[in-house]
Every structure is written in structure tokens, then in C-alpha cells.
Design a protein around this motif. Structure first.
Motif, short mmCIF file in Angstrom:
data_model
loop_
_atom_site.label_atom_id
_atom_site.label_comp_id
_atom_site.label_asym_id
_atom_site.label_seq_id
_atom_site.Cartn_x
_atom_site.Cartn_y
_atom_site.Cartn_z
N LYS A 48 0.82 -1.23 -0.01
CA LYS A 48 -0.15 -0.02 -0.11
C LYS A 48 0.93 1.25 0.14
O LYS A 48 0.53 2.38 -0.81
N ASP A 52 1.08 4.05 -2.89
CA ASP A 52 0.70 5.39 -2.46
C ASP A 52 1.72 6.39 -3.13
O ASP A 52 1.59 7.55 -3.81
N HIS A 56 1.84 9.39 -6.12
CA HIS A 56 2.29 10.69 -5.76
C HIS A 56 3.14 11.12 -6.82
O HIS A 56 3.25 12.04 -7.40
N LYS A 71 -5.24 8.31 -4.92
CA LYS A 71 -4.31 7.16 -4.99
C LYS A 71 -4.77 6.27 -6.12
O LYS A 71 -4.51 5.19 -6.50
#
Length: 101
Positions: A48, A52, A56, A71
Motif C-alpha cells: 500500500k 501510494d 504521488h 491514489k
């Protein structure tokens, strides 16, 4: 593989393959393993966090989708952006919402 089967089935198949590759381990039903096995829970967290961070980075390439905020999950805002701008190169076109657009 995700494009051939859904993401859940691809994940389960990947976990079964990984488990069967380790000598002496019998593949078993792995549902809810992250609540029973610390190593699986840790791997889930790492996956995860990695996703993420990737989102970004992609947000800098495709700011119109606001990937840093959601996300890439199909929130209403994300789907509105996809409808407005079309799918970006990183979108999976076999994912149900995009497949029918």
C-alpha cells in the motif's frame, strides 16, 4: 494477469504461487491471512505504501487526475476526471469502469 481475471483473483493466484514456491509449505486458503500472519500484514502495508508513493509520482505527470489525493481509487472525483480528460497511459483500460467508457 489482472487484465485476464479481476484484481482479487490475480492477487490470490500470486499469493498461492509464492506460497507454493517455498519448500515445505502447502498452499491453503489465504483469505484474511493478513489478520493472522504478521509477515503477510507487513507485506500488505508495504504494498500500500509503495502504491501510494507511485501515485504521488504519477500525480506530477498527470496532475489533472489528482492522484496524490485518492491514489487512483475510483472515487467520484477520479471518475469525473477520467470522463473529462480520458484515460491516461497508466490507467488499466480493462478495469470495469474504464472498459465501458
Amino acid at each position: 494477469r489482472i487484465d485476464e481475471v479481476n484484481i482479487l483473483q490475480a492477487t490470490l493466484q500470486g499469493m498461492r504461487l509464492a506460497a507454493s514456491a517455498v519448500a515445505g509449505i502447502v498452499s491453503e486458503d489465504i483469505a484474511d491471512c493478513d489478520s493472522r500472519e504478521y509477515s503477510i500484514a507487513a507485506a500488505s502495508i508495504l504494498a500500500k505504501v509503495t502504491r501510494d508513493r507511485l501515485m504521488h509520482g504519477y500525480d506530477k505527470l498527470y496532475p489533472e487526475y489528482n492522484l496524490a489525493q485518492h491514489k487512483g481509487y475510483p472515487t467520484a472525483a477520479h471518475m469525473d476526471a477520467v470522463r473529462k480528460y480520458g484515460a491516461s497511459p497508466i490507467h488499466r483500460r480493462t478495469f470495469a469502469p474504464l472498459k465501458h467508457m
